[in-house]
Design a protein around this motif. Sequence first.
Motif, short mmCIF file in Angstrom:
data_model
loop_
_atom_site.label_atom_id
_atom_site.label_comp_id
_atom_site.label_asym_id
_atom_site.label_seq_id
_atom_site.Cartn_x
_atom_site.Cartn_y
_atom_site.Cartn_z
N VAL A 1 0.72 -1.12 0.04
CA VAL A 1 0.06 0.00 -0.04
C VAL A 1 0.92 0.96 0.10
CG1 VAL A 1 -1.74 1.17 1.38
CG2 VAL A 1 -1.96 -1.14 1.11
N ARG A 2 1.90 1.26 0.85
CA ARG A 2 2.82 2.38 0.97
C ARG A 2 3.46 2.67 -0.62
NH1 ARG A 2 3.56 4.07 6.01
NH2 ARG A 2 5.42 5.42 5.65
N ALA A 3 4.16 1.41 -1.01
CA ALA A 3 4.59 1.75 -2.30
C ALA A 3 3.74 2.18 -3.43
CB ALA A 3 5.20 0.15 -2.67
N SER A 4 2.48 1.75 -3.18
CA SER A 4 1.50 2.04 -4.47
C SER A 4 1.16 3.64 -4.34
CB SER A 4 0.22 1.36 -4.36
OG SER A 4 0.41 0.05 -4.43
N LEU A 5 1.09 4.06 -2.94
CA LEU A 5 0.80 5.43 -2.53
C LEU A 5 2.05 6.45 -3.23
CD1 LEU A 5 -0.77 5.36 0.79
CD2 LEU A 5 -1.86 6.07 -1.30
N ILE A 6 3.18 5.94 -3.03
CA ILE A 6 4.34 6.75 -3.19
C ILE A 6 4.48 6.51 -4.86
CG2 ILE A 6 6.68 6.70 -3.48
CD1 ILE A 6 6.64 5.50 -0.36
N ALA A 7 4.04 5.69 -5.52
CA ALA A 7 4.01 5.66 -7.01
C ALA A 7 3.21 6.68 -7.56
CB ALA A 7 3.63 4.06 -7.21
N GLU A 8 2.02 7.22 -6.98
CA GLU A 8 1.05 7.63 -7.29
C GLU A 8 1.50 9.16 -6.71
OE1 GLU A 8 -1.67 7.60 -8.72
OE2 GLU A 8 -1.89 5.34 -9.08
N GLY A 9 2.76 9.37 -6.16
CA GLY A 9 3.13 10.60 -5.75
C GLY A 9 2.68 11.08 -4.77
N ALA A 10 2.29 10.28 -3.61
CA ALA A 10 1.60 10.68 -2.53
C ALA A 10 2.40 9.93 -1.29
CB ALA A 10 0.20 10.05 -2.44
N GLU A 11 2.41 10.92 -0.30
CA GLU A 11 3.07 10.44 0.93
C GLU A 11 2.17 9.70 2.09
OE1 GLU A 11 6.39 10.21 1.74
OE2 GLU A 11 7.09 11.33 -0.26
N PRO A 12 2.12 8.61 2.62
CA PRO A 12 1.37 7.97 3.45
C PRO A 12 1.33 8.70 4.49
CG PRO A 12 2.39 6.25 2.53
CD PRO A 12 3.32 7.59 2.01
N ALA A 13 -0.08 9.08 5.07
CA ALA A 13 -0.24 9.94 6.30
C ALA A 13 -0.73 9.03 7.47
CB ALA A 13 -1.25 11.01 6.06
N GLY A 14 -2.12 8.98 7.77
CA GLY A 14 -2.33 8.21 9.02
C GLY A 14 -2.86 9.38 10.00
N GLY A 15 -3.13 8.71 11.34
CA GLY A 15 -3.32 9.35 12.58
C GLY A 15 -4.64 9.26 12.92
N SER A 16 -5.14 9.88 14.08
CA SER A 16 -6.39 9.83 14.68
C SER A 16 -7.55 10.33 13.90
CB SER A 16 -6.34 10.14 16.19
OG SER A 16 -6.11 11.53 16.24
N PRO A 17 -8.83 10.39 13.91
CA PRO A 17 -9.91 11.15 13.55
C PRO A 17 -9.70 12.57 14.14
CG PRO A 17 -10.80 8.76 14.08
CD PRO A 17 -9.32 9.07 14.89
N GLU A 18 -9.28 12.67 15.36
CA GLU A 18 -9.29 14.12 15.80
C GLU A 18 -8.13 14.87 14.94
OE1 GLU A 18 -11.24 11.48 18.48
OE2 GLU A 18 -9.35 11.42 17.62
N ARG A 19 -7.27 14.21 14.89
CA ARG A 19 -5.89 14.70 14.00
C ARG A 19 -6.33 15.24 12.55
NH1 ARG A 19 -0.10 12.13 12.82
NH2 ARG A 19 0.83 13.98 11.62
N PHE A 20 -7.24 14.35 11.99
CA PHE A 20 -7.72 14.66 10.71
C PHE A 20 -8.56 15.78 10.59
CE2 PHE A 20 -9.98 12.56 6.66
CZ PHE A 20 -9.41 13.55 6.09
N ALA A 21 -9.56 15.81 11.50
CA ALA A 21 -10.58 16.85 11.78
C ALA A 21 -9.67 18.10 11.87
CB ALA A 21 -11.46 16.81 13.08
N ALA A 22 -8.78 18.24 12.73
CA ALA A 22 -7.93 19.34 12.99
C ALA A 22 -7.07 19.92 11.65
CB ALA A 22 -7.09 19.20 14.17
#
Length: 321
Positions: free
Chosen positions: A279-300
């Motif tokens: 998954v990480r390799a596919s995201l990087i191939a799409e030019g993206a950096e994997p993120a993640g984190g809690s729902p609260e962090r995403f909301a902020a």
Amino acid sequence: MNQYVLGAALLAVFLADPAFAQAYPSKPIRLIVPFAAGGGNDNVARLVGKRLADSLGQPVVVDNRPGAGGVLGAELAARSAADGYTLFLGGVGSHAINPNLNDKLPYDPIRDFAPVELLAQAPLVLVVHPSVPARSFAEFVAYARANPGRLNYASNGNGSSSQLAAVMFDSMAGVDMVHVPYKGLSPALADLLSGQVQLMFSSVVAILPHIKAGRLRGLAVTGAKRLASMPELPTIAEAGLPGYEASSWYGILAPAGTPRDIVAKLNAELAKALEQPEVRASLIAEGAEPAGGSPERFAAHIRAEKERLGKIIRDANIRME
């Protein structure tokens, strides 16, 4: 009370107790993607959706609903039942740009959604046509300053992340470039390759093959760090504009009111998916950096981006076409 009536009443009480309720999920989950099939965002949705289906034991069905710059899909998701069986692939467009461009948006990016997890951030690449006599970012800034109003930059639409990246660059670098908006990435890229326009802030996947073939020249990336796929390109911040950062981003959201335990379960499973090497390799191939984190962090993150990009849009007086 009749014993059968009493028995039915007790059964209803037991079934209403979460401990006796059927475990989530018990049926397929719909993932609304506000873009056509085959694009970068759709690819990510299908990639993550498959891992989520494997871990939850239920199919995750991608429902492509393109139109109106992502508004149609976002509205559909916002009005869906808050039961965990409808999810939405939201991003910078649906939750930070569109709300600042449209006073009559049929959804509220904060009130109508429950953020689940930020999946990835995708910086853009500043690319120029070979006719531009600049071999580095510093040379390009000097050239742009010496030629006000003579450089035309393409974007894939008014109010798009590519335009906002250029507007921010104009302001911070003290240059004056002319915006040429297109209806999508393909026509913008075609005119850039032909030299009709001189530069563009473009997504990585679309531009990388042309950089490698020498048809376009990459100068810098807009994110906070260099890209794994193009480590030779500096960030704009390190190349001369400290504090510059402009990236697309996307994540999974649910309709507002979705039970917190379901949001937490989805967040945990998505976090596991993002840790998988493929998954990480596919995201990087799409030019993206994997993120993640809690729902609260995403909301902020959503609130901060909505405010930050809103200021850029207001200061530049950007309007919907």
